[in-house]
Write a protein that holds these residues in place. Structure first.
Motif, PDB file in Angstrom:
ATOM      1  N   ALA A  77       0.833  -1.207   0.000  1.00  0.00           N
ATOM      2  CA  ALA A  77       0.000   0.000   0.000  1.00  0.00           C
ATOM      3  C   ALA A  77       0.866   1.256   0.000  1.00  0.00           C
ATOM      4  CB  ALA A  77      -0.920  -0.012   1.212  1.00  0.00           C
ATOM      5  N   LEU A  78       1.955   1.194   0.757  1.00  0.00           N
ATOM      6  CA  LEU A  78       2.859   2.343   0.845  1.00  0.00           C
ATOM      7  C   LEU A  78       3.465   2.627  -0.531  1.00  0.00           C
ATOM      8  CD1 LEU A  78       3.713   4.113   3.231  1.00  0.00           C
ATOM      9  CD2 LEU A  78       5.729   2.680   3.480  1.00  0.00           C
ATOM     10  N   LEU A  79       3.933   1.575  -1.193  1.00  0.00           N
ATOM     11  CA  LEU A  79       4.531   1.743  -2.518  1.00  0.00           C
ATOM     12  C   LEU A  79       3.512   2.307  -3.501  1.00  0.00           C
ATOM     13  CD1 LEU A  79       6.660  -1.515  -2.801  1.00  0.00           C
ATOM     14  CD2 LEU A  79       7.517   0.820  -2.746  1.00  0.00           C
ATOM     15  N   ALA A  80       2.263   1.852  -3.382  1.00  0.00           N
ATOM     16  CA  ALA A  80       1.242   2.310  -4.318  1.00  0.00           C
ATOM     17  C   ALA A  80       0.845   3.760  -4.052  1.00  0.00           C
ATOM     18  CB  ALA A  80       0.016   1.415  -4.231  1.00  0.00           C
ATOM     19  N   SER A  81       0.912   4.177  -2.778  1.00  0.00           N
ATOM     20  CA  SER A  81       0.352   5.494  -2.470  1.00  0.00           C
ATOM     21  C   SER A  81       1.330   6.645  -2.675  1.00  0.00           C
ATOM     22  CB  SER A  81      -0.193   5.515  -1.036  1.00  0.00           C
ATOM     23  OG  SER A  81       0.856   5.369  -0.124  1.00  0.00           O
ATOM     24  N   VAL A  82       2.568   6.349  -3.049  1.00  0.00           N
ATOM     25  CA  VAL A  82       3.502   7.440  -3.361  1.00  0.00           C
ATOM     26  C   VAL A  82       3.180   7.981  -4.750  1.00  0.00           C
ATOM     27  CG1 VAL A  82       5.920   8.088  -3.600  1.00  0.00           C
ATOM     28  CG2 VAL A  82       5.293   6.186  -2.140  1.00  0.00           C
ATOM     29  N   PRO A  83       2.952   9.284  -4.877  1.00  0.00           N
ATOM     30  CA  PRO A  83       2.742   9.823  -6.214  1.00  0.00           C
ATOM     31  C   PRO A  83       4.052   9.728  -7.003  1.00  0.00           C
ATOM     32  CG  PRO A  83       2.308  11.482  -4.510  1.00  0.00           C
ATOM     33  CD  PRO A  83       2.925  10.311  -3.841  1.00  0.00           C
ATOM     34  N   LYS A  84       3.969   9.211  -8.216  1.00  0.00           N
ATOM     35  CA  LYS A  84       5.200   8.966  -8.973  1.00  0.00           C
ATOM     36  C   LYS A  84       5.402  10.016 -10.050  1.00  0.00           C
ATOM     37  CE  LYS A  84       4.193   4.396  -7.691  1.00  0.00           C
ATOM     38  NZ  LYS A  84       3.023   4.861  -6.902  1.00  0.00           N
ATOM     39  N   PRO A  85       6.610  10.561 -10.115  1.00  0.00           N
ATOM     40  CA  PRO A  85       6.902  11.443 -11.236  1.00  0.00           C
ATOM     41  C   PRO A  85       6.818  10.609 -12.517  1.00  0.00           C
ATOM     42  CG  PRO A  85       8.688  11.455  -9.626  1.00  0.00           C
ATOM     43  CD  PRO A  85       7.772  10.364  -9.236  1.00  0.00           C
ATOM     44  N   PHE A  86       6.578  11.209 -13.607  1.00  0.00           N
ATOM     45  CA  PHE A  86       6.489  10.553 -14.911  1.00  0.00           C
ATOM     46  C   PHE A  86       5.182   9.763 -15.082  1.00  0.00           C
ATOM     47  CE2 PHE A  86      10.962  10.853 -13.789  1.00  0.00           C
ATOM     48  CZ  PHE A  86      11.427  11.645 -14.820  1.00  0.00           C
ATOM     49  N   VAL A  87       4.416   9.587 -14.006  1.00  0.00           N
ATOM     50  CA  VAL A  87       3.116   8.939 -14.153  1.00  0.00           C
ATOM     51  C   VAL A  87       2.080  10.032 -13.951  1.00  0.00           C
ATOM     52  CG1 VAL A  87       1.588   7.123 -13.341  1.00  0.00           C
ATOM     53  CG2 VAL A  87       4.068   6.852 -13.157  1.00  0.00           C
ATOM     54  N   THR A  88       1.567  10.586 -15.055  1.00  0.00           N
ATOM     55  CA  THR A  88       0.652  11.703 -14.911  1.00  0.00           C
ATOM     56  C   THR A  88      -0.773  11.207 -14.886  1.00  0.00           C
ATOM     57  OG1 THR A  88       0.871  12.028 -17.271  1.00  0.00           O
ATOM     58  CG2 THR A  88       2.151  13.469 -15.873  1.00  0.00           C
ATOM     59  N   ASP A  89      -1.625  11.983 -14.223  1.00  0.00           N
ATOM     60  CA  ASP A  89      -3.045  11.683 -14.116  1.00  0.00           C
ATOM     61  C   ASP A  89      -3.280  10.302 -13.506  1.00  0.00           C
ATOM     62  OD1 ASP A  89      -5.485  12.773 -14.280  1.00  0.00           O
ATOM     63  OD2 ASP A  89      -5.931  12.031 -16.292  1.00  0.00           O
ATOM     64  N   GLU A  90      -2.454   9.971 -12.507  1.00  0.00           N
ATOM     65  CA  GLU A  90      -2.572   8.672 -11.865  1.00  0.00           C
ATOM     66  C   GLU A  90      -3.831   8.642 -11.006  1.00  0.00           C
ATOM     67  OE1 GLU A  90       0.521   8.006  -9.101  1.00  0.00           O
ATOM     68  OE2 GLU A  90       0.256   5.841  -9.045  1.00  0.00           O
ATOM     69  N   ASP A  91      -4.433   7.478 -10.919  1.00  0.00           N
ATOM     70  CA  ASP A  91      -5.605   7.325 -10.070  1.00  0.00           C
ATOM     71  C   ASP A  91      -5.145   7.027  -8.651  1.00  0.00           C
ATOM     72  OD1 ASP A  91      -8.014   6.783  -8.893  1.00  0.00           O
ATOM     73  OD2 ASP A  91      -8.140   4.754  -9.713  1.00  0.00           O
ATOM     74  N   ILE A  92      -4.836   8.089  -7.896  1.00  0.00           N
ATOM     75  CA  ILE A  92      -4.329   7.844  -6.550  1.00  0.00           C
ATOM     76  C   ILE A  92      -5.445   7.425  -5.610  1.00  0.00           C
ATOM     77  CG2 ILE A  92      -2.129   9.091  -6.362  1.00  0.00           C
ATOM     78  CD1 ILE A  92      -3.660  11.584  -5.651  1.00  0.00           C
ATOM     79  N   GLU A  93      -6.676   7.769  -5.949  1.00  0.00           N
ATOM     80  CA  GLU A  93      -7.785   7.514  -5.038  1.00  0.00           C
ATOM     81  C   GLU A  93      -7.895   6.031  -4.679  1.00  0.00           C
ATOM     82  OE1 GLU A  93     -11.444   9.240  -6.256  1.00  0.00           O
ATOM     83  OE2 GLU A  93     -12.480   8.619  -4.438  1.00  0.00           O
ATOM     84  N   SER A  94      -7.708   5.166  -5.689  1.00  0.00           N
ATOM     85  CA  SER A  94      -7.890   3.735  -5.453  1.00  0.00           C
ATOM     86  C   SER A  94      -6.755   3.156  -4.616  1.00  0.00           C
ATOM     87  CB  SER A  94      -7.960   3.015  -6.789  1.00  0.00           C
ATOM     88  OG  SER A  94      -6.754   3.222  -7.492  1.00  0.00           O
ATOM     89  N   LYS A  95      -5.673   3.936  -4.441  1.00  0.00           N
ATOM     90  CA  LYS A  95      -4.488   3.389  -3.774  1.00  0.00           C
ATOM     91  C   LYS A  95      -4.276   3.935  -2.376  1.00  0.00           C
ATOM     92  CE  LYS A  95      -2.460   2.853  -8.278  1.00  0.00           C
ATOM     93  NZ  LYS A  95      -1.686   3.563  -9.287  1.00  0.00           N
ATOM     94  N   VAL A  96      -5.244   4.737  -1.923  1.00  0.00           N
ATOM     95  CA  VAL A  96      -5.067   5.384  -0.636  1.00  0.00           C
ATOM     96  C   VAL A  96      -5.188   4.387   0.514  1.00  0.00           C
ATOM     97  CG1 VAL A  96      -6.273   6.917   0.960  1.00  0.00           C
ATOM     98  CG2 VAL A  96      -5.732   7.704  -1.332  1.00  0.00           C
ATOM     99  N   ILE A  97      -4.285   4.518   1.502  1.00  0.00           N
ATOM    100  CA  ILE A  97      -4.423   3.751   2.740  1.00  0.00           C
ATOM    101  C   ILE A  97      -5.372   4.547   3.630  1.00  0.00           C
ATOM    102  CG2 ILE A  97      -3.228   2.673   4.677  1.00  0.00           C
ATOM    103  CD1 ILE A  97      -0.619   2.965   3.175  1.00  0.00           C
ATOM    104  N   ALA A  98      -6.489   3.931   4.008  1.00  0.00           N
ATOM    105  CA  ALA A  98      -7.486   4.666   4.784  1.00  0.00           C
ATOM    106  C   ALA A  98      -7.021   4.880   6.215  1.00  0.00           C
ATOM    107  CB  ALA A  98      -8.801   3.895   4.774  1.00  0.00           C
TER     108      ALA A  98
END
Lengths: 287, 323
Positions: B251-272
């Motif tokens: 979850a931690l790896l998924a929730s980091v916003p990544k440079p070069f990945v634009t318009d990423e769907d961060i919502e689905s990867k959030v740790i609640a």
């Protein structure tokens, strides 16, 4: 986007009219804000009416931007009352509770009575966002809104900002030094260096084909989460002294692509591809 | 032999109530076992309150442990006394996060670094100035800058000075506690490259503590993921980033916003949810309150720390399902 001292926060503060005068002084240019015209021509009282209502700001550090001796709810109420003196006490409370719900603060009816120290960093930043949204602004300036937060909380706040922007239709001016945050949030990006914008582009263009040597340098200097890099690229040298800027291009002394003209003429932003502007003599020549 | 071996380390910070009485202690580190090999970089990654910095301070014997063992070259760190303690201090060094606070503003650089050389008797007094100059050059500064004060340097340069000071006594390992978190991206790249070069030239080991996963990937040979005072997962770098097992790591790896990945769907990867307080950590698995794979047993029993693949350790009841 930019590093320390590039002027990104000062730009935002200038827009809001928050630069202390003296010592600060806006010496040129205009800030046009919709039907309100040039903000720099407005009187302080007129600006006061816009701030918080038409444009609002979310600061980096929620720990120090909330007053520790007042409840979270009171501080949001204050923002509303400033622009709507005749609102009833009951309406006021229900509006704050509604705002707290909107920014996903847990147990909003109780949280409005909490003091800042009783809330976590993420919750405090949500209070700040609720305050920013309280009067339905057209423009929200978010100055490093997640820099002080943990990775997992950052993702929550970024998601919230995105969702609220969709619902409210506000524009967001997001200031960040984190290229990941920029990539996730922005539609268009302005890269700043030593007080000027050196590149302005749609976000995917910026990351896929950066043009300015500084932008290219920055993108090469970040460690990647998705792949191993043998050695990080380094931009040689340091930021020029802002008291004594060199003639010509401010990045010239650190630039590997510098031309002769760069030493004497400061490059202007030129649109090199549709929507992609760069202030660089070398980029302009190659096209 | 390992340079450093930590076994079942526990550190609780007691909290006195304002009017006397005992409150729950802060369980900063709660049963951590780690080993650091010669010339190795072990990355410790975690969010605030995970106890990663406390592990660093404990390894140097800078704060007393509550229980557990810390061995340096096979000998318990907290039993060092006299000459042995001085020798240990020489071999174990640290670089702190904020170079604006870690260098004495009233001392010139020659004295800041020279003091280490003097206390540990590394070179005769007459050669201290020369040695300081050599150290400064090794970290990419000029020898003649030794007579300046810290305020005359930029953040990146100050961090180089802090590194030079750590190197001065010829350490076996250096704790790097968020050494680049206060620095800009372009300066961070310079310091990370420098730290890599120094390790290659001198062969010392690092414990690199950071909340920045990309930096951890770049510098580490092996990575330990901490959450609320516990280890969640340790593995060689390749494994942790390409085959993470623990739901928290993933979850931690998924929730980091990544440079070069634009318009990423961060919502689905959030740790609640929020990070629980280390004074009152959740029962069973500490991550269960935020885990989307939580089952009944996670709330009750603490998961066993076990090897699920070579050198890949995980504390999760469902680890085997995800290998």
């Amino acid at each position: 986007m930019g590093e320390t001292g590039c002027g990104k926060s000062v730009t935002a503060h200038s827009v809001m009219g928050l630069i202390p005068v003296p010592p600060g002084r806006i010496v040129g240019g205009t800030v046009t804000f919709g039907k309100h015209g040039n903000l720099l021509d407005l009187k302080e009282e007129e600006m006061q009416k816009l701030r918080g209502k038409e444009m609002s700001m979310i600061f980096q550090d929620p720990m120090s931007s909330l007053n520790p001796v007042f409840t979270a709810g009171f501080q949001v109420e204050e923002a509303i009352v400033t622009h709507d003196r005749h609102i009833s006490k009951k309406d006021l409370l229900s509006r704050v509770v509604g705002l707290f719900k909107k920014v996903n603060i847990s147990d909003p009816e109780k949280s409005v009575h909490s003091y800042p120290h009783m809330l976590s960093g993420g919750m405090k930043q949500r209070v700040m966002i609720a305050m920013g949204l309280s009067c339905g602004p057209k423009l929200i300036i978010a100055d490093e809104p997640t820099t002080a937060l943990d990775v997992s909380i950052q993702a929550q706040i970024l998601t919230l900002l995105k969702k609220l922007q969709k619902e409210e239709g506000s524009s967001v001016l997001l200031i960040s030094h984190d290229l990941g945050v920029i990539a996730a949030m922005a539609k268009n990006v302005a890269v700043m260096y030593a007080g000027s914008i050196v590149e302005y582009a749609p976000v995917s263009d910026l990351f896929q084909q950066p043009m300015h040597p500084y932008t290219k340098g920055l993108l090469g200097a970040i460690p990647r989460l998705d792949r191993d890099i043998e050695r990080l690229a380094v931009i040689p040298g340091t930021l020029p002294n802002l008291f004594d800027l060199p003639e010509g291009c401010k990045f010239r002394e650190r630039c590997s692509e510098a031309l002769e003209i760069c030493a004497s003429v400061r490059p202007r932003l030129i649109e090199i591809e549709p929507g992609h502007e760069v202030a660089c003599h070398a980029c302009a020549r190659d096209r | 032999m390992h340079v450093l071996e930590i076994d079942n380390l526990v550190k609780h910070f007691p909290r006195g109530g304002l009017f006397g009485g005992e409150k729950n202690p802060v369980r900063a580190v709660d049963g951590v076992s780690l080993a650091l090999g010669r010339g190795e970089t072990l990355g410790i990654v975690g969010e605030s309150g995970s106890g990663k910095s406390t592990v660093g301070l404990l390894s140097l014997g800078l704060i007393p442990k509550t229980s557990g063992t810390i061995l340096f070259m096979g000998k318990p760190v907290d039993e060092f006394e006299g000459k042995e303690l001085i020798l240990f201090r020489r071999k174990a060094q640290i670089v702190f996060q904020n170079p604006f606070a870690s260098l004495n503003p009233r001392m010139i650089i020659r004295d800041i670094i020279g003091r280490v050389l003097e206390i540990h008797d590394i070179v005769p007094k007459s050669q201290i100035a020369g040695k300081v100059g050599a150290l400064l050059q090794e970290v990419g500064l000029r020898g003649d800058q030794a007579s300046r004060y810290p305020h005359e340097f930029s953040g990146g340069q100050r961090q180089r000075i802090a590194v030079a000071r750590a190197l001065a006594s010829g350490p076996e390992f250096i704790i790097l506690d968020e050494p680049t978190s206060a620095l800009d991206v372009s300066v961070q790249a310079q310091i990370l490259n420098l730290l890599g070069d120094l390790q290659q030239a001198r062969g010392h080991a690092y414990i690199f503590i950071s909340h920045n996963l990309a930096v951890i990937r770049h510098v580490s040979h092996r990575v330990a993921v901490m959450y609320l005072g516990k280890l969640m997962e340790t593995a060689p770098k390749e494994a942790i980033f390409s085959r993470p097992v623990h739901p928290y790591t993933r979850a931690l790896l998924a929730s980091v916003p990544k440079p070069f990945v634009t318009d990423e769907d961060i919502e689905s990867k959030v740790i609640a949810g929020d990070i629980p307080s280390p004074t009152n950590p959740p029962s069973g698995c500490r991550f269960h309150t935020r885990c989307s794979f939580c089952i009944g047993v996670c709330e009750e029993a603490e998961p066993a720390w076990r090897e699920v693949a070579p050198k890949h350790f995980v504390a999760c009841h469902r680890a085997e399902e995800w290998i």
